[in-house]
Design an enzyme around this catalytic site. Structure first.
Site, PDB file in Angstrom:
ATOM      1  N   ASP A  17       0.882  -1.169   0.000  1.00 56.42           N
ATOM      2  CA  ASP A  17       0.000   0.000   0.000  1.00 56.42           C
ATOM      3  C   ASP A  17       0.915   1.212   0.000  1.00 56.42           C
ATOM      4  O   ASP A  17       1.753   1.363   0.904  1.00 56.42           O
ATOM      5  CB  ASP A  17      -0.868   0.025   1.265  1.00 56.42           C
ATOM      6  CG  ASP A  17      -1.941  -1.060   1.259  1.00 56.42           C
ATOM      7  OD1 ASP A  17      -2.079  -1.759   0.244  1.00 56.42           O
ATOM      8  OD2 ASP A  17      -2.631  -1.199   2.282  1.00 56.42           O
TER       9      ASP A  17
ATOM     10  N   ASP B 206     -13.262  -3.739  -1.354  1.00 58.25           N
ATOM     11  CA  ASP B 206     -13.001  -3.358   0.043  1.00 58.25           C
ATOM     12  C   ASP B 206     -14.288  -3.516   0.851  1.00 58.25           C
ATOM     13  O   ASP B 206     -14.964  -2.520   1.148  1.00 58.25           O
ATOM     14  CB  ASP B 206     -12.530  -1.900   0.108  1.00 58.25           C
ATOM     15  CG  ASP B 206     -11.248  -1.657  -0.666  1.00 58.25           C
ATOM     16  OD1 ASP B 206     -10.314  -2.465  -0.547  1.00 58.25           O
ATOM     17  OD2 ASP B 206     -11.178  -0.656  -1.398  1.00 58.25           O
TER      18      ASP B 206
HETATM   19  O1  1PR Z   1     -10.543   2.992  -5.188  1.00 63.64           O
HETATM   20  O2  1PR Z   1      -9.649   2.430  -7.423  1.00 63.64           O
HETATM   21  O3  1PR Z   1      -8.739   4.369  -6.157  1.00 63.64           O
HETATM   22  O4  1PR Z   1      -8.261   2.045  -5.459  1.00 63.64           O
HETATM   23  C1  1PR Z   1      -7.731   2.273  -4.198  1.00 63.64           C
HETATM   24  C2  1PR Z   1      -7.066   1.021  -3.759  1.00 63.64           C
HETATM   25  O5  1PR Z   1      -6.394   1.314  -2.545  1.00 63.64           O
HETATM   26  C3  1PR Z   1      -8.027  -0.111  -3.507  1.00 63.64           C
HETATM   27  O6  1PR Z   1      -7.497  -1.283  -4.042  1.00 63.64           O
HETATM   28  C4  1PR Z   1      -8.092  -0.201  -1.974  1.00 63.64           C
HETATM   29  O7  1PR Z   1      -8.169  -1.563  -1.567  1.00 63.64           O
HETATM   30  C5  1PR Z   1      -6.763   0.375  -1.561  1.00 63.64           C
HETATM   31  N1  1PR Z   1      -6.856   1.113  -0.280  1.00 63.64           N
HETATM   32  C6  1PR Z   1      -7.446   2.298  -0.094  1.00 63.64           C
HETATM   33  N2  1PR Z   1      -7.279   2.675   1.190  1.00 63.64           N
HETATM   34  C7  1PR Z   1      -6.593   1.727   1.815  1.00 63.64           C
HETATM   35  C8  1PR Z   1      -6.166   1.719   3.205  1.00 63.64           C
HETATM   36  O8  1PR Z   1      -5.593   0.764   3.710  1.00 63.64           O
HETATM   37  N3  1PR Z   1      -6.460   2.798   3.916  1.00 63.64           N
HETATM   38  N4  1PR Z   1      -5.638  -0.368   1.138  1.00 63.64           N
HETATM   39  C9  1PR Z   1      -6.315   0.727   0.875  1.00 63.64           C
HETATM   40  C10 1PR Z   1      -6.130  -1.548   0.998  1.00 63.64           C
HETATM   41  C11 1PR Z   1      -5.813  -3.627   1.762  1.00 63.64           C
HETATM   42  C12 1PR Z   1      -4.926  -4.646   1.252  1.00 63.64           C
HETATM   43  C13 1PR Z   1      -3.935  -5.018   2.305  1.00 63.64           C
HETATM   44  C14 1PR Z   1      -4.467  -6.324   2.758  1.00 63.64           C
HETATM   45  C15 1PR Z   1      -3.486  -7.203   3.448  1.00 63.64           C
HETATM   46  N5  1PR Z   1      -5.261  -2.345   1.632  1.00 63.64           N
HETATM   47  O9  1PR Z   1      -4.360  -4.325   0.079  1.00 63.64           O
HETATM   48  O10 1PR Z   1      -2.712  -5.014   1.698  1.00 63.64           O
HETATM   49  O11 1PR Z   1      -5.582  -6.079   3.604  1.00 63.64           O
HETATM   50  O12 1PR Z   1      -3.089  -6.644   4.634  1.00 63.64           O
HETATM   51  P1  1PR Z   1      -2.618  -7.549   5.848  1.00 63.64           P
HETATM   52  O13 1PR Z   1      -1.954  -8.753   5.263  1.00 63.64           O
HETATM   53  O14 1PR Z   1      -1.642  -6.687   6.575  1.00 63.64           O
HETATM   54  O15 1PR Z   1      -3.836  -7.866   6.646  1.00 63.64           O
HETATM   55  P2  1PR Z   1      -9.369   3.011  -6.086  1.00 63.64           P
END
Ligand code: 1PR
Length: 526
Positions: free
Chosen positions: A226, A381
């Site tokens: 991320d 999400d």
């Molecule tokens: O909506 O098309 O602009 O895409 C935004 C992207 O950013 C989406 O794929 C969304 O999942 C991601 N995103 C947005 N905000 C966050 C955040 O964390 N605040 N991250 C985010 C999503 C989730 C996973 C993470 C897993 C594994 N992160 O990618 O890596 O949950 O984590 P873990 O193994 O530590 O539990 P758009």
């Protein structure tokens, strides 16, 4: 000098990078005569069969290509670059191929297996070839929905087979003309070695040591980064707890994107995913550091790269409009193999639910048309919404073993947008199904409830979504121990599992995950 047939249909940057990383110079074919002047020609076909042939026709490349092939001059085709050697393809009925190998390309018909065939599989060599002189039963990366079947008519071409439902031709060769269905440029050190054999014009063979009776498709382990700009303006890898990436008011900084990606490549990650997590509020094409991260990573990381964040239509401050395809184009040009769409996919699903179909204009449809379904990942999400009974909602519910705060025995999985900031009236099961109908090739299934908790994947969510689609599903969020990976593969049949926190914090090495999976009898790429 290696000549690269880049006919402008998609990302061939990774092939170019691989050739250069191997120390060879590469020149582009820019006119029909360049084909006849080439000493060694690489054709990394991208996208759909019909689109590839149409471009070749339009550029006047078909006749020189046929002449080059008929003269048995050194040729190496990759993926569609193999398929166009045949007479035609079910993918594009009525479109003639180069007609060099007898037979038609068919869509996979593989029962309960996912299509595309996306991931790491072995090859069974039918005979010796200099291309495979150093090959030792290692897995190679495939991504395709159509394949060439071995038939008596193409027997003299058959070099290697791979099993996915039924055997298909994973490599063909006759004389100096060879082509492979897998992507050597995305198959790590093994693929680079194979590519080197062609580039260097190696012509020594060794006895085949390949002893497989059947090839085995591996479950993929994906490292996710991320990425966002921190308060000091630096682009960093961060990691949230249930999507909250701040600790004591500061954005958590877990390292530099390119360095971490390189580390995961070296440690055996099967793919790397970058999510530009704040791109929903900025215009991603203005985010030059992020594009630079992608370019630099693709020069040194030779496994598939996915990038997500901000893929949608956009009008910039000067009033200039960009389509989602423009944004995706730039990501592909910078080295992405797949793009992932989050928030925009939810808006598309809302529209679909209202109209009962897609109108061809969504980001998913536009990008899949140009780059192929396999290049379009949908990142979901979801967050749990608890109910007492399935009758309390129109959404797809599951009976849950972890009841809600008031003892509710059911839940549905609400899709959110903007990184979990806004919930919408769409559930993860219907979103995944709709996106598959519109042309998505894979689902990246996060869980806000489990993200960063280390409590294990949400098996109820993952089971419900994976049953609803036939495309591959990547389980994400909550991995804390190696057993969580074997659990999710055993319980849900997903193709891939993704983790972030445990890899960033070096709590669980990728190698330990794979060793554990093999001990449990689950196939992985070593
Ligand atoms: O909506 O098309 O602009 O895409 C935004 C992207 O950013 C989406 O794929 C969304 O999942 C991601 N995103 C947005 N905000 C966050 C955040 O964390 N605040 N991250 C985010 C999503 C989730 C996973 C993470 C897993 C594994 N992160 O990618 O890596 O949950 O984590 P873990 O193994 O530590 O539990 P758009």
């Amino acid at each position: 000098m290696i000549s690269l047939l880049d006919y402008g249909a998609g990302n061939v940057r990774s092939v170019r990078n691989a050739i250069q990383a191997l120390g060879f110079s590469v020149t582009d074919i820019t006119c029909p005569d360049d084909i006849l002047r080439a000493e060694r020609l690489i054709f990394p076909g991208v996208g759909a069969f019909g689109a590839a042939m149409e471009r070749l026709q339009r550029l006047g490349y078909v006749e020189p290509l046929k002449e080059y092939l008929a003269a048995n001059r050194p040729f190496f085709g990759i993926c569609i670059g193999l398929q166009v050697l045949f007479d035609g393809s079910e993918e594009s009925p009525g479109v003639a191929g180069l007609g060099f190998i007898p037979g038609h390309i068919r869509r996979f018909d593989v029962g309960s297996l996912s299509v595309p065939h996306m991931g790491w599989n072995d090859v069974r060599l039918a005979r010796e070839s200099p291309l495979f002189a150093n090959y030792r039963d290692e897995k190679l990366y495939f991504v395709h929905s159509y394949c060439a079947a071995p038939t008596p008519e193409n027997a003299e071409w058959q070099l290697a087979f791979t099993d996915y439902g039924a055997p298909f031709l994973s490599a063909v060769q006759r004389g100096n003309i060879a082509a492979v269905q897998f992507h050597p440029e995305k198959s790590g050190a093994v693929g680079l070695q194979l590519l080197r054999q062609f580039l260097a014009g190696e012509n020594t063979t060794k006895p085949i040591t390949n002893s497989l009776q059947q090839t085995h498709f591996a479950k993929r382990i994906i490292a996710c980064l991320d990425v966002r700009t921190n308060d000091a303006g630096d682009l960093v890898v961060t990691k949230g707890d249930q999507y909250d990436v701040r600790e004591l008011g500061e954005v958590r900084n877990l390292g530099k994107p390119v360095e971490l990606a390189q580390r995961y490549y070296d440690e055996g990650a099967d793919e790397i995913t970058f999510l530009n997590i704040t791109a929903f509020r900025d215009f991603p094409l203005a985010d030059q550091p992020m594009l630079e991260v992608l370019r630099r990573t693709s020069e040194r990381v030779f496994v598939p790269l996915t990038i997500g964040g901000g893929i949608r239509a956009f009008t910039d401050a000067s009033g200039k409009s960009y389509s989602a395809l423009d944004v995706a184009d730039e990501y592909f040009r910078s080295g992405a193999d797949k793009i992932s769409i989050g928030s925009d996919a939810v808006a598309t699903a809302e529209n679909y639910l209202e109209c009962g179909n897609g109108d061809g204009s969504s980001a998913i449809e536009q990008i899949a048309r140009v780059y192929g379904n396999q290049a379009v990942v949908i990142s979901i999400d979801p967050r749990r919404v608890y109910v007492n009974s399935p009758d309390d909602t129109r959404h797809h519910t599951v009976a849950t073993t972890t009841p809600g705060p008031h003892g509710e025995g059911y839940c549905w999985f609400q899709c959110t947008i903007k990184g979990g900031r806004e919930g919408r009236d769409v559930d993860a099961v219907e979103l995944a199904w709709i996106c598959e109908q519109l042309g998505a090739g894979e689902i990246l299934l996060n869980s806000i409830d489990r993200d960063g908790t280390g409590a294990g994947f949400d098996l109820e969510l993952i089971g419900a979504v994976s049953q609803a689609v036939t495309i591959p599903v990547i389980a994400s969020s909550g991995a804390g121990q190696v057993k969580h990976f074997s659990e999710v593969f055993a319980a849900t049949g997903v193709e891939a599992a993704l983790a972030a926190g445990i890899f960033h914090r070096r709590e669980v090495p990728i190698a330990a995950v794979k060793t554990h999976l093999r001990e449990q009898g689950i196939e992985t790429r070593v």
